[in-house]
Motif scaffolding. Structure first.
Motif, mmCIF file in Angstrom:
data_model
loop_
_atom_site.group_PDB
_atom_site.id
_atom_site.type_symbol
_atom_site.label_atom_id
_atom_site.label_comp_id
_atom_site.label_asym_id
_atom_site.label_seq_id
_atom_site.Cartn_x
_atom_site.Cartn_y
_atom_site.Cartn_z
ATOM 1 N N MET A 260 -8.174 47.181 11.632
ATOM 2 C CA MET A 260 -8.874 48.371 12.236
ATOM 3 C C MET A 260 -7.945 49.209 13.031
ATOM 4 N N ASP A 261 -7.966 50.266 13.340
ATOM 5 C CA ASP A 261 -7.371 51.238 14.148
ATOM 6 C C ASP A 261 -8.246 51.225 15.300
ATOM 7 N N SER A 262 -7.467 51.758 16.365
ATOM 8 C CA SER A 262 -8.007 51.596 17.826
ATOM 9 C C SER A 262 -9.328 52.274 17.969
ATOM 10 N N ASP A 263 -9.508 53.551 17.255
ATOM 11 C CA ASP A 263 -10.889 54.122 17.462
ATOM 12 C C ASP A 263 -11.904 53.165 16.959
ATOM 13 N N GLN A 264 -11.676 52.398 15.665
ATOM 14 C CA GLN A 264 -12.646 51.535 15.435
ATOM 15 C C GLN A 264 -12.903 50.430 16.287
ATOM 16 N N LEU A 265 -11.700 49.841 16.707
ATOM 17 C CA LEU A 265 -11.782 48.636 17.692
ATOM 18 C C LEU A 265 -12.717 49.276 18.919
ATOM 19 N N LEU A 266 -12.387 50.269 19.613
ATOM 20 C CA LEU A 266 -13.372 50.700 20.608
ATOM 21 C C LEU A 266 -14.660 50.764 20.271
ATOM 22 N N ALA A 267 -14.955 51.462 19.132
ATOM 23 C CA ALA A 267 -16.273 51.725 18.794
ATOM 24 C C ALA A 267 -17.172 50.426 18.742
ATOM 25 N N LEU A 268 -16.612 49.357 18.334
ATOM 26 C CA LEU A 268 -17.006 48.059 18.025
ATOM 27 C C LEU A 268 -17.359 47.632 19.177
ATOM 28 N N PHE A 269 -16.368 47.314 20.136
ATOM 29 C CA PHE A 269 -16.477 46.820 21.491
ATOM 30 C C PHE A 269 -17.637 47.542 22.158
ATOM 31 N N ASN A 270 -17.581 48.702 22.194
ATOM 32 C CA ASN A 270 -18.590 49.564 22.716
ATOM 33 C C ASN A 270 -20.285 49.426 22.489
ATOM 34 N N LEU A 271 -20.169 48.942 20.793
ATOM 35 C CA LEU A 271 -21.380 48.650 20.401
ATOM 36 C C LEU A 271 -21.952 47.261 21.058
ATOM 37 N N LEU A 272 -20.784 46.417 21.104
ATOM 38 C CA LEU A 272 -21.476 44.953 21.725
ATOM 39 C C LEU A 272 -21.532 44.911 23.049
ATOM 40 N N ASN A 273 -20.669 45.541 23.933
ATOM 41 C CA ASN A 273 -20.708 45.505 25.137
ATOM 42 C C ASN A 273 -22.024 45.728 26.009
ATOM 43 N N GLY A 274 -22.342 44.722 26.913
ATOM 44 C CA GLY A 274 -23.558 44.947 27.617
ATOM 45 C C GLY A 274 -24.856 44.225 26.861
ATOM 46 N N SER A 275 -24.982 44.014 25.612
ATOM 47 C CA SER A 275 -26.003 43.535 24.747
ATOM 48 C C SER A 275 -25.557 42.346 23.999
ATOM 49 N N GLU A 276 -25.863 41.256 24.386
ATOM 50 C CA GLU A 276 -25.602 40.169 23.449
ATOM 51 C C GLU A 276 -24.097 39.772 23.194
ATOM 52 N N MET A 277 -23.257 40.450 24.015
ATOM 53 C CA MET A 277 -21.937 40.268 24.038
ATOM 54 C C MET A 277 -21.821 38.745 24.219
ATOM 55 N N ARG A 278 -20.577 37.945 23.637
ATOM 56 C CA ARG A 278 -20.474 36.757 23.857
ATOM 57 C C ARG A 278 -21.492 35.604 23.380
ATOM 58 N N THR A 279 -22.331 36.145 22.307
ATOM 59 C CA THR A 279 -23.383 35.317 21.779
ATOM 60 C C THR A 279 -23.121 35.272 20.235
ATOM 61 N N MET A 280 -23.959 34.276 19.836
ATOM 62 C CA MET A 280 -23.909 34.421 18.153
ATOM 63 C C MET A 280 -24.542 35.578 17.668
ATOM 64 N N GLN A 281 -25.503 36.179 18.323
ATOM 65 C CA GLN A 281 -26.234 37.307 18.146
ATOM 66 C C GLN A 281 -25.058 38.556 17.732
ATOM 67 N N ALA A 282 -24.111 38.303 18.665
ATOM 68 C CA ALA A 282 -22.867 39.356 18.752
ATOM 69 C C ALA A 282 -22.100 39.267 17.429
ATOM 70 N N VAL A 283 -22.141 38.031 16.896
ATOM 71 C CA VAL A 283 -21.211 37.650 15.646
ATOM 72 C C VAL A 283 -21.961 38.354 14.589
ATOM 73 N N ASP A 284 -23.379 38.508 14.454
ATOM 74 C CA ASP A 284 -24.027 38.997 13.193
ATOM 75 C C ASP A 284 -23.708 40.580 13.324
ATOM 76 N N LYS A 285 -24.080 41.159 14.409
ATOM 77 C CA LYS A 285 -23.501 42.562 14.592
ATOM 78 C C LYS A 285 -22.076 42.833 14.172
ATOM 79 N N LEU A 286 -21.316 42.103 14.712
ATOM 80 C CA LEU A 286 -19.671 42.012 14.252
ATOM 81 C C LEU A 286 -19.724 41.967 12.627
ATOM 82 N N GLU A 287 -20.240 41.018 12.143
ATOM 83 C CA GLU A 287 -19.950 41.041 10.696
ATOM 84 C C GLU A 287 -20.514 42.357 9.985
ATOM 85 N N ARG A 288 -21.627 42.865 10.094
ATOM 86 C CA ARG A 288 -22.348 43.850 9.682
ATOM 87 C C ARG A 288 -21.526 45.298 9.714
ATOM 88 N N PHE A 289 -20.882 45.153 11.265
ATOM 89 C CA PHE A 289 -20.001 46.315 11.536
ATOM 90 C C PHE A 289 -18.803 46.508 10.625
#
Length: 294
Positions: A260-289
């Motif tokens: 991915m490019d930097s915009d996509q990278l930042l969008a993904l980390f913003n999506l995960l940051n602060g909610s369920e980050m560092r958990t397996m729930q975050a993995v599900d979001k990561l794969e869908r995104f």
């Protein structure tokens, strides 16, 4: 592969490899070896004994002078009369004394070298855990060019349960190969690293071309650090290819997102940051995104 550090980012931006002192590595047995020497056999005549001792002494002295290290008893060369009258034990004792001094010189030279270490496996759980701060760090792909200073300058580490024996006489056939062989072997305990390493005498090696490829961030990397990586890469004009490493939901393994490019990278980390980050729930979001990344 490393934890998030400003100096790691600096090496990417300024295009250099950092070489560590061997004494600072985490393997306490790094560069261990035994130097073997060829004992005189009982059937050697006096001329053979004389030639063997003189060969050892000449080689050890020349090496010590070339690398500028102290060589104890450098002038304690036995006379021809003395050599011709040595018995079997005397010949072996003389060579052993030469070898003790030579071994000290070799070890001093070895410790002047520095090393830059790489792994062939960017999906190793142990590597992400031990070296990348439990997936809070970063892994940078390196492209090694062919030719002089490229692939030939790198060597595969070999793993063994036994300390390597280096033959003294091989040193005079190829000094560079002899020194490199000292750094080539490690205990089988480290086999999971699949290590490739480069040896250099200075702390930094600036690259004539950009050998850095995709930057892989661990999914536990903080948003603040991700933003620092992106801003530094953009300012340096480095190619913006990113991936994210995260635990597999199906097994004890590591998955990588699509590039991915930097915009996509930042969008993904913003999506995960602060909610369920560092958990397996975050993995599900990561794969869908990441399925939406073309």
């Amino acid at each position: 592969m490393t934890g998030y550090k400003s100096n790691a980012l600096d090496s990417i931006v300024n295009k250099y490899l950092y070489f560590s002192d061997f004494t600072n590595l985490n393997d306490a047995s790094e560069s261990r070896l035994r130097i073997e020497y060829q004992k005189c056999r009982t059937n050697r005549d006096r001329d053979d004994r004389k030639k063997l001792i003189q060969k050892y002494m000449k080689g050890a002295r020349k090496y010590a002078m070339e690398i500028g290290v102290g060589y104890p008893k450098i002038d304690n060369i036995p006379s021809k009369w003395h050599i011709n009258h040595l018995d079997q034990k005397g010949v072996d004792d003389q060579i052993e004394e030469i070898m003790r001094n030579f071994s000290s010189a070799v070890r001093e030279h070895v410790h002047r070298n520095r090393v830059c270490c790489f792994s062939r496996d960017n999906r190793s759980e142990l590597m992400w855990g031990h070296y990348a701060d439990g997936m809070k760090g970063v892994c940078v792909e390196i492209y090694v060019p062919d030719g002089e200073g490229g692939a030939k300058a790198f060597m595969e580490v070999e793993y063994s349960n036994d300390v390597v024996n280096a033959n003294f006489l091989n040193f005079f056939e190829d000094q560079d190969a002899f020194i490199r062989s000292i750094h080539k072997y490690k205990s089988k305990s480290w086999e999971y690293e699949e290590e490739v390493r480069a040896i250099y005498t200075k702390e930094k090696l600036y690259l004539r071309e950009n050998m850095f490829g995709t930057i892989i961030l661990g999914f536990k990397c903080s948003l603040e650090n991700v933003e620092k990586v992106v801003s530094s890469v953009r300012a340096a004009g480095v190619e913006e290819d990113f991936k994210i490493a995260y635990p597999s939901a199906e097994n004890y393994g590591v998955n990588l997102t699509k590039t991915m490019d930097s915009d996509q990278l930042l969008a993904l980390f913003n999506l995960l940051n602060g909610s369920e980050m560092r958990t397996m729930q975050a993995v599900d979001k990561l794969e869908r995104f990441t399925e939406t990344i073309s």
